[in-house]
Scaffold this motif. Structure first.
Motif, PDB file in Angstrom:
ATOM      1  N   TRP A  68       0.823  -1.205   0.000  1.00 31.78           N
ATOM      2  CA  TRP A  68       0.000   0.000   0.000  1.00 31.78           C
ATOM      3  C   TRP A  68       0.854   1.251   0.000  1.00 31.78           C
ATOM      4  O   TRP A  68       0.523   2.239  -0.678  1.00 31.78           O
ATOM      5  N   ALA A  69       1.955   1.230   0.743  1.00 27.23           N
ATOM      6  CA  ALA A  69       2.858   2.382   0.754  1.00 27.23           C
ATOM      7  C   ALA A  69       3.432   2.624  -0.642  1.00 27.23           C
ATOM      8  O   ALA A  69       3.567   3.771  -1.079  1.00 27.23           O
ATOM      9  N   GLY A  70       3.773   1.554  -1.361  1.00 28.18           N
ATOM     10  CA  GLY A  70       4.272   1.682  -2.729  1.00 28.18           C
ATOM     11  C   GLY A  70       3.229   2.266  -3.665  1.00 28.18           C
ATOM     12  O   GLY A  70       3.543   3.117  -4.503  1.00 28.18           O
ATOM     13  N   ILE A  71       1.987   1.819  -3.530  1.00 29.71           N
ATOM     14  CA  ILE A  71       0.901   2.326  -4.375  1.00 29.71           C
ATOM     15  C   ILE A  71       0.678   3.816  -4.121  1.00 29.71           C
ATOM     16  O   ILE A  71       0.638   4.629  -5.056  1.00 29.71           O
ATOM     17  N   VAL A  72       0.566   4.174  -2.851  1.00 27.07           N
ATOM     18  CA  VAL A  72       0.330   5.577  -2.511  1.00 27.07           C
ATOM     19  C   VAL A  72       1.528   6.429  -2.910  1.00 27.07           C
ATOM     20  O   VAL A  72       1.375   7.539  -3.435  1.00 27.07           O
ATOM     21  N   SER A  73       2.735   5.895  -2.719  1.00 34.24           N
ATOM     22  CA  SER A  73       3.949   6.642  -3.054  1.00 34.24           C
ATOM     23  C   SER A  73       4.017   6.965  -4.545  1.00 34.24           C
ATOM     24  O   SER A  73       4.337   8.100  -4.917  1.00 34.24           O
ATOM     25  N   ILE A  74       3.730   5.997  -5.403  1.00 34.06           N
ATOM     26  CA  ILE A  74       3.815   6.248  -6.848  1.00 34.06           C
ATOM     27  C   ILE A  74       2.714   7.225  -7.287  1.00 34.06           C
ATOM     28  O   ILE A  74       2.940   8.079  -8.143  1.00 34.06           O
ATOM     29  N   ILE A  75       1.553   7.133  -6.663  1.00 29.78           N
ATOM     30  CA  ILE A  75       0.479   8.078  -6.986  1.00 29.78           C
ATOM     31  C   ILE A  75       0.879   9.486  -6.566  1.00 29.78           C
ATOM     32  O   ILE A  75       0.734  10.448  -7.331  1.00 29.78           O
ATOM     33  N   VAL A  79       1.452  12.722  -9.066  1.00 28.64           N
ATOM     34  CA  VAL A  79       0.609  13.907  -8.881  1.00 28.64           C
ATOM     35  C   VAL A  79       1.467  15.142  -8.629  1.00 28.64           C
ATOM     36  O   VAL A  79       1.248  16.200  -9.235  1.00 28.64           O
ATOM     37  N   VAL A  80       2.475  15.011  -7.765  1.00 23.77           N
ATOM     38  CA  VAL A  80       3.336  16.154  -7.453  1.00 23.77           C
ATOM     39  C   VAL A  80       4.143  16.580  -8.678  1.00 23.77           C
ATOM     40  O   VAL A  80       4.238  17.776  -8.982  1.00 23.77           O
ATOM     41  N   GLY A 166      10.407  18.539  -1.779  1.00 22.78           N
ATOM     42  CA  GLY A 166       9.838  18.990  -0.508  1.00 22.78           C
ATOM     43  C   GLY A 166       8.441  18.438  -0.263  1.00 22.78           C
ATOM     44  O   GLY A 166       8.158  17.891   0.809  1.00 22.78           O
ATOM     45  N   VAL A 167       7.572  18.585  -1.237  1.00 26.04           N
ATOM     46  CA  VAL A 167       6.192  18.090  -1.086  1.00 26.04           C
ATOM     47  C   VAL A 167       6.188  16.565  -0.970  1.00 26.04           C
ATOM     48  O   VAL A 167       5.457  16.000  -0.150  1.00 26.04           O
ATOM     49  N   TYR A 168       7.027  15.901  -1.749  1.00 24.43           N
ATOM     50  CA  TYR A 168       7.076  14.432  -1.703  1.00 24.43           C
ATOM     51  C   TYR A 168       7.570  13.940  -0.343  1.00 24.43           C
ATOM     52  O   TYR A 168       7.006  13.006   0.224  1.00 24.43           O
ATOM     53  N   VAL A 169       8.595  14.569   0.211  1.00 24.66           N
ATOM     54  CA  VAL A 169       9.115  14.166   1.521  1.00 24.66           C
ATOM     55  C   VAL A 169       8.054  14.367   2.598  1.00 24.66           C
ATOM     56  O   VAL A 169       7.852  13.503   3.456  1.00 24.66           O
ATOM     57  N   ILE A 170       7.355  15.480   2.551  1.00 25.22           N
ATOM     58  CA  ILE A 170       6.283  15.725   3.522  1.00 25.22           C
ATOM     59  C   ILE A 170       5.175  14.686   3.365  1.00 25.22           C
ATOM     60  O   ILE A 170       4.693  14.123   4.343  1.00 25.22           O
ATOM     61  N   ALA A 171       4.784  14.411   2.124  1.00 24.36           N
ATOM     62  CA  ALA A 171       3.724  13.414   1.876  1.00 24.36           C
ATOM     63  C   ALA A 171       4.135  12.032   2.339  1.00 24.36           C
ATOM     64  O   ALA A 171       3.335  11.310   2.948  1.00 24.36           O
ATOM     65  N   ILE A 172       5.389  11.642   2.086  1.00 29.12           N
ATOM     66  CA  ILE A 172       5.860  10.327   2.524  1.00 29.12           C
ATOM     67  C   ILE A 172       5.956  10.284   4.038  1.00 29.12           C
ATOM     68  O   ILE A 172       5.654   9.257   4.664  1.00 29.12           O
ATOM     69  N   GLY A 173       6.352  11.390   4.671  1.00 25.09           N
ATOM     70  CA  GLY A 173       6.361  11.455   6.140  1.00 25.09           C
ATOM     71  C   GLY A 173       4.988  11.222   6.716  1.00 25.09           C
ATOM     72  O   GLY A 173       4.815  10.475   7.684  1.00 25.09           O
TER      73      GLY A 173
END
Length: 179
Positions: A68-75, A79-80, A166-173
């Motif tokens: 699930w983390a992989g799915i959400v991460s690629i999405i 998007v970003v 920046g946005v990706y790191v925050i989203a992954i956090g």
């Protein structure tokens, strides 16, 4: 696309969007298999008592969470990249177009994650270091594919990279606190 990730830029989104989706699925599946192999390699290196404690504390659900983390991460990254590319680039792209091109780059990485998973069964520490390199290479590949796709000029690339990372790191956090 497995041999050359940048071949995804040759896809025709209206006809070939499924290839981008399949390549993304290969990447996600490869990541989940690597995580499972890493977990098994790590557990095998533990003593009997440590194995019992680890199994009780972590359980088997973590592989599903990594999927699930992989799915959400690629999405999130697509998007970003698309939102920042459409904002800062010269060429505005639709979501299907960006998903086909950027998702298509993931087939090579899925295969690399799978091979790294085989390595993890034997050398889990080395596999972990190799995965860090693969993830950084994957991020660079996606960033430069998006720069090319959206035609981000050289004067705006630093801002583009900063916003996306920046946005990706925050989203992954946030993602990791949820999982």
């Amino acid at each position: 696309m497995i041999k050359h990730p940048n071949n995804s830029m040759k896809l025709e989104p209206k006809d070939d969007w499924l290839y981008g989706f399949i390549a993304s699925a290969i990447g996600i599946l490869g990541f989940a298999i690597w995580f499972w192999a890493l977990q098994n390699g790590f557990v095998r290196s533990l003593s009997f008592f440590a194995d019992l404690v680890y199994s009780a504390a972590i359980g088997g659900a973590s592989v599903g969470k990594s999927l699930w983390a992989g799915i959400v991460s690629i999405i999130v990254i697509v998007v970003v990249l698309t939102a920042a590319g459409n904002r800062l680039g010269e060429s505005k792209r639709g979501w299907m177009e960006a998903s086909a091109y950027l998702g298509g780059t993931q087939a090579w990485f899925g295969a690399a994650y799978l091979v790294n998973g085989l390595i993890a069964f034997v050398l889990w520490k080395f596999s972990l270091v190799l995965m860090i390199g693969l993830l950084l290479l994957n991020l660079c590949t996606l960033l430069f594919a998006a720069v090319e796709l959206h035609e981000v000029t050289s004067g705006r690339r630093f801002v583009f990279f900063g916003i996306v990372i920046g946005v990706y790191v925050i989203a992954i956090g946030v993602l990791y606190t949820m999982f």
